[in-house]
Write a protein that holds these residues in place. Structure first.
Motif, PDB file in Angstrom:
ATOM      1  N   GLN A 294      19.343 -26.430 -34.934  1.00  0.00           N
ATOM      2  CA  GLN A 294      18.867 -26.248 -33.243  1.00  0.00           C
ATOM      3  C   GLN A 294      19.757 -25.277 -32.445  1.00  0.00           C
ATOM      4  O   GLN A 294      21.264 -25.508 -32.447  1.00  0.00           O
ATOM      5  CB  GLN A 294      19.389 -28.488 -33.436  1.00  0.00           C
ATOM      6  N   PRO A 295      19.234 -24.753 -32.584  1.00  0.00           N
ATOM      7  CA  PRO A 295      17.678 -24.206 -32.492  1.00  0.00           C
ATOM      8  C   PRO A 295      17.730 -23.230 -33.872  1.00  0.00           C
ATOM      9  O   PRO A 295      18.967 -22.846 -33.970  1.00  0.00           O
ATOM     10  CB  PRO A 295      17.142 -23.490 -31.398  1.00  0.00           C
ATOM     11  N   PRO A 296      16.263 -23.889 -34.298  1.00  0.00           N
ATOM     12  CA  PRO A 296      16.375 -22.519 -35.765  1.00  0.00           C
ATOM     13  C   PRO A 296      16.196 -21.260 -35.966  1.00  0.00           C
ATOM     14  O   PRO A 296      16.229 -20.848 -34.451  1.00  0.00           O
ATOM     15  CB  PRO A 296      14.889 -23.074 -35.995  1.00  0.00           C
ATOM     16  N   ALA A 297      17.038 -20.139 -36.109  1.00  0.00           N
ATOM     17  CA  ALA A 297      17.708 -19.081 -35.988  1.00  0.00           C
ATOM     18  C   ALA A 297      17.690 -18.871 -37.626  1.00  0.00           C
ATOM     19  O   ALA A 297      17.969 -18.546 -38.799  1.00  0.00           O
ATOM     20  CB  ALA A 297      18.604 -19.006 -34.973  1.00  0.00           C
ATOM     21  N   GLN A 298      17.238 -17.387 -37.029  1.00  0.00           N
ATOM     22  CA  GLN A 298      18.016 -16.471 -38.933  1.00  0.00           C
ATOM     23  C   GLN A 298      17.779 -14.722 -38.334  1.00  0.00           C
ATOM     24  O   GLN A 298      17.595 -14.819 -37.018  1.00  0.00           O
ATOM     25  CB  GLN A 298      17.146 -16.519 -39.014  1.00  0.00           C
TER      26      GLN A 298
ATOM     27  N   HIS B 212      16.843 -13.447 -34.466  1.00  0.00           N
ATOM     28  CA  HIS B 212      14.735 -14.561 -34.352  1.00  0.00           C
ATOM     29  C   HIS B 212      14.779 -16.168 -34.363  1.00  0.00           C
ATOM     30  O   HIS B 212      15.872 -16.612 -35.295  1.00  0.00           O
ATOM     31  CB  HIS B 212      13.462 -14.867 -35.907  1.00  0.00           C
ATOM     32  N   ILE B 213      14.603 -16.771 -33.256  1.00  0.00           N
ATOM     33  CA  ILE B 213      14.819 -17.896 -32.600  1.00  0.00           C
ATOM     34  C   ILE B 213      13.542 -18.237 -32.691  1.00  0.00           C
ATOM     35  O   ILE B 213      12.198 -17.814 -32.025  1.00  0.00           O
ATOM     36  CB  ILE B 213      15.438 -18.356 -31.454  1.00  0.00           C
TER      37      ILE B 213
ATOM     38  N   GLN C 115       9.931 -23.716 -24.091  1.00  0.00           N
ATOM     39  CA  GLN C 115       9.322 -25.094 -23.622  1.00  0.00           C
ATOM     40  C   GLN C 115       7.585 -24.495 -22.436  1.00  0.00           C
ATOM     41  O   GLN C 115       8.297 -23.541 -21.849  1.00  0.00           O
ATOM     42  CB  GLN C 115       9.920 -26.043 -22.777  1.00  0.00           C
ATOM     43  N   PRO C 116       7.195 -24.377 -23.657  1.00  0.00           N
ATOM     44  CA  PRO C 116       6.348 -24.779 -24.887  1.00  0.00           C
ATOM     45  C   PRO C 116       7.413 -23.982 -26.283  1.00  0.00           C
ATOM     46  O   PRO C 116       7.838 -22.651 -25.605  1.00  0.00           O
ATOM     47  CB  PRO C 116       5.513 -25.410 -25.033  1.00  0.00           C
ATOM     48  N   LYS C 117       7.781 -24.732 -27.114  1.00  0.00           N
ATOM     49  CA  LYS C 117       8.695 -23.659 -28.629  1.00  0.00           C
ATOM     50  C   LYS C 117       7.830 -22.043 -28.934  1.00  0.00           C
ATOM     51  O   LYS C 117       6.272 -22.733 -28.255  1.00  0.00           O
ATOM     52  CB  LYS C 117       8.505 -24.340 -29.264  1.00  0.00           C
ATOM     53  N   ARG C 118       8.703 -21.226 -28.975  1.00  0.00           N
ATOM     54  CA  ARG C 118       7.948 -20.379 -29.319  1.00  0.00           C
ATOM     55  C   ARG C 118       8.906 -19.223 -30.329  1.00  0.00           C
ATOM     56  O   ARG C 118       9.665 -19.423 -29.658  1.00  0.00           O
ATOM     57  CB  ARG C 118       7.135 -19.654 -28.374  1.00  0.00           C
ATOM     58  N   HIS C 119       8.297 -18.481 -30.691  1.00  0.00           N
ATOM     59  CA  HIS C 119       9.055 -18.047 -32.055  1.00  0.00           C
ATOM     60  C   HIS C 119       9.090 -16.033 -31.103  1.00  0.00           C
ATOM     61  O   HIS C 119       8.576 -16.019 -30.346  1.00  0.00           O
ATOM     62  CB  HIS C 119       8.166 -17.101 -32.798  1.00  0.00           C
ATOM     63  N   LEU C 120      10.764 -16.009 -31.399  1.00  0.00           N
ATOM     64  CA  LEU C 120      11.358 -14.574 -30.142  1.00  0.00           C
ATOM     65  C   LEU C 120      12.090 -13.650 -31.314  1.00  0.00           C
ATOM     66  O   LEU C 120      12.749 -14.374 -31.669  1.00  0.00           O
ATOM     67  CB  LEU C 120      11.839 -15.438 -29.071  1.00  0.00           C
ATOM     68  N   LEU C 121      11.949 -11.986 -30.961  1.00  0.00           N
ATOM     69  CA  LEU C 121      12.843 -11.571 -31.095  1.00  0.00           C
ATOM     70  C   LEU C 121      13.340 -11.600 -30.124  1.00  0.00           C
ATOM     71  O   LEU C 121      13.377 -11.447 -29.436  1.00  0.00           O
ATOM     72  CB  LEU C 121      12.343 -10.515 -31.842  1.00  0.00           C
ATOM     73  N   THR C 122      14.908 -11.864 -30.378  1.00  0.00           N
ATOM     74  CA  THR C 122      16.164 -11.741 -29.369  1.00  0.00           C
ATOM     75  C   THR C 122      16.894 -10.311 -29.300  1.00  0.00           C
ATOM     76  O   THR C 122      16.973  -9.242 -29.064  1.00  0.00           O
ATOM     77  CB  THR C 122      16.715 -12.955 -28.695  1.00  0.00           C
TER      78      THR C 122
END
Length: 220
Positions: free
Chosen positions: A162-166, A182-183, A187-194
């Protein structure tokens, strides 16, 4: 870019100098309509068309770059000896370099068994391409990845976190390594490259309207 998750395996060994670019990634960037001829096949070379292309791409007069050969025929039948795939260092635009040998009239009369029409487009099955938005190229934000694309191309996340990340490791057309976080959040949940994405945007001078393409890594 080729993708892998940190610790999921080693990159495939580098190929020879003439095969320094990943073939699948090159074809994915070139598009499905591009088909390279096979080595040993016969092709027709048009000197005038080549000269006009040079003038158009350099925005300069042809005579300043291409010598004038008045006795050169409008077309030459040649044999293809070598094909290498390249990508422009500044723009990442892909192109192919071919070595041609004109055939003499006697050689043209020799019996020739046609080879395959071209090298099949080795496009990867798992990849996605996205046109960047202003938010994607902002130095204060991240890259928003469509959910289906992330689930298809990115390694699976551990949703017990929490939160899912890699951490993702990507290699571009020039085999330069880039690291992204990558996380799955928001809200709403989404895939992001940070983390790492803004560095990539700045280095590549990306702007809204540009496109990026991600593919899965082929493990050795």
């Amino acid at each position: 870019m080729k993708l892998s998750a940190s610790g999921l395996g080693q990159q495939a060994a580098h190929e020879g100098e003439n095969k320094c670019l990943n073939s699948e990634l090159w074809h994915a960037c070139a598009g499905p309509l591009v088909c390279l001829p096979t080595v040993g096949s016969r092709v027709v070379y048009f000197p005038q068309g080549h000269s006009e292309q040079v003038a158009a791409t350099t925005n300069k007069e042809v005579d300043a770059h291409i010598p004038n050969y008045p006795n050169l025929p409008p077309q030459l039948i040649c044999q293809l000896h070598n094909v290498t795939m390249h990508a422009d260092v500044e723009t990442d635009e892909v192109y192919a370099q071919m070595t041609l040998q004109p055939l003499t009239p006697e050689e043209q009369k020799d019996t020739f068994l046609p080879m395959e029409l071209g090298i099949p487009s080795k496009q990867p099955t798992n990849y996605f391409c996205k046109t960047l938005t202003a938010s994607d190229t902002s130095t204060h934000g991240g890259f928003s990845v469509p959910r289906r694309a992330a689930e298809k191309v990115f390694p699976p996340l551990d949703f017990s976190q929490q939160p899912p990340a890699q951490e993702l490791i990507a290699r571009d057309l020039h085999d330069i390594e880039w690291k992204f976080r990558h996380i799955f959040r928001g809200q709403p949940k989404r895939h992001l490259l940070t983390t790492g994405w803004s560095v990539f945007v700045s280095a590549k001078r990306l702007v809204a309207g540009d496109s990026v393409l991600f593919t899965c890594q082929s493990l050795s």
